[in-house]
Design a protein around this motif. Structure first.
Motif, PDB file in Angstrom:
ATOM      1  N   PRO A 177     -13.933   5.670 -34.875  1.00 46.52           N
ATOM      2  CA  PRO A 177     -15.074   6.566 -34.622  1.00 46.52           C
ATOM      3  C   PRO A 177     -15.178   6.999 -33.158  1.00 46.52           C
TER       4      PRO A 177
ATOM      5  N   ASN B 190     -18.332   9.842 -38.772  1.00 46.77           N
ATOM      6  CA  ASN B 190     -18.260   8.654 -37.915  1.00 46.77           C
ATOM      7  C   ASN B 190     -19.034   7.476 -38.493  1.00 46.77           C
ATOM      8  N   TRP B 191     -20.191   7.754 -39.105  1.00 49.05           N
ATOM      9  CA  TRP B 191     -20.968   6.678 -39.718  1.00 49.05           C
ATOM     10  C   TRP B 191     -20.227   6.061 -40.892  1.00 49.05           C
TER      11      TRP B 191
ATOM     12  N   LEU C  96     -17.460   3.949 -39.674  1.00 44.63           N
ATOM     13  CA  LEU C  96     -18.043   2.706 -39.191  1.00 44.63           C
ATOM     14  C   LEU C  96     -18.286   1.735 -40.345  1.00 44.63           C
TER      15      LEU C  96
ATOM     16  N   SER D 187     -21.599  12.975 -40.670  1.00 44.05           N
ATOM     17  CA  SER D 187     -21.556  11.753 -41.481  1.00 44.05           C
ATOM     18  C   SER D 187     -20.250  10.987 -41.305  1.00 44.05           C
TER      19      SER D 187
END
Length: 309
Positions: free
Chosen positions: A138, A231-232, A235, A229
């Protein structure tokens, strides 16, 4: 040692996070740039056993530090890469030494760690790769968006310098070492358990990289999530990998080999339903999350089997 795995993981997985950016910067197709991952994996697989065997009589501390210097050069060349050919050569350099570095680290862990704590410690060294996927991918994607993908690799070079200093400070200078000839090591390839273990690792990593190499387009293009959304979700998948590493330590500490058939059966089932599951955002992410847990949950057990043999 966990930080070494994190550094190697960032270098390895960062390409996955910025694959689209690399393709765009060199005006190449995604499949063409995807060859970088294939070339890295192929060289990694070929060079690791060869270099490890050829250097088995060398002082481990000096070898580790020397390989770290080569890794730093390769990663810095990646950050500088003005062309796709240059980038490929840089990736080849890092692939040649990355596998031997982590092999040395695992060996040193097995030497300095008490047997009763070895499964969990080795699992956490493996978790360094998962943490890299949580933070590295990310972060690399964000930096690539804000600056350029080159900047992502400059950060890894900086991290490598820090890790080099810590290794120079903390790594044992002399560890128990048996001098052996090359042919004595090659005999291990006649061992059925070793061959089965290698086959298992190849099979599981084939599954893992089939979906993980193209994780970014799978999330955005196939499942339809937006870039905000992305990168989340990366993660979340990275956190699932850390859960998998924690599970790997628990399994390895409780007669791990007995649990492997069940793990592989579930992996097989999930890989079969992954294609249809990607047609829906929820089911797609659930299957990907479960796969991220399971494809690392077996690793510590296999490593301990190898060490025991």
């Amino acid at each position: 040692f966990i930080l070494v795995a994190f550094m190697l993981g960032c270098n390895e997985f960062m390409v996955v996070g910025v694959l689209s950016d690399i393709a765009r910067s060199y005006h190449a197709s995604l499949s063409t740039v995807g060859f970088l991952v294939t070339a890295f994996a192929l060289l990694y697989a070929i060079s690791t056993p060869l270099i490890t065997m050829l250097t088995s009589n060398w002082n481990r501390y000096r070898l580790l530090m020397g390989l770290m210097v080569v890794f730093l050069v390769g990663n810095t060349l990646t950050a500088l890469a003005p062309s796709l050919t240059w980038l490929l050569i840089a990736r080849v350099i890092t692939a040649l030494v990355a596998g031997t570095i982590i092999s040395l680290v695992n060996l040193l862990v097995s030497i300095i760690t008490p047997p009763n704590r070895r499964p969990m410690v080795m699992a956490w060294v493996g978790a360094g790769f998962s943490i890299a996927s949580v933070i590295g991918v990310p972060l690399g994607t964000t930096i690539a968006t804000l600056l350029s993908w080159h900047a992502s690799f400059w950060i890894i070079s900086g991290l490598t310098v820090v890790v080099f200093g810590l290794l120079a400070w903390l790594t044992p200078r002399d560890t128990p070492q048996v001098k052996g000839r090359l042919n004595e090591q090659l005999v291990l390839l006649k061992n059925r358990q070793v061959l089965l273990g290698i086959g298992i690792v190849v099979a599981v990593l084939s599954l893992q990289y089939t979906f993980y190499t193209y994780i970014r387009p799978l999330i955005t293009t196939v499942m339809g999530f937006n870039l905000t959304s992305l990168n989340w979700l990366l993660l979340v998948l990275g956190l699932m990998s850390i859960v998998g590493n924690e599970l790997a330590g628990i399994i390895a500490g409780h007669q791990g080999v007995r649990h492997l058939p069940a793990l592989f059966a579930i992996m097989t089932l999930l890989s079969l339903v992954l294609g249809p599951a990607l047609g829906n955002k929820l089911t797609g992410m659930v299957v990907l999350a479960l796969l991220c847990i399971l494809v690392v949950a077996y690793g510590t057990t296999i490593q301990l089997v190898f060490i025991a043999i």
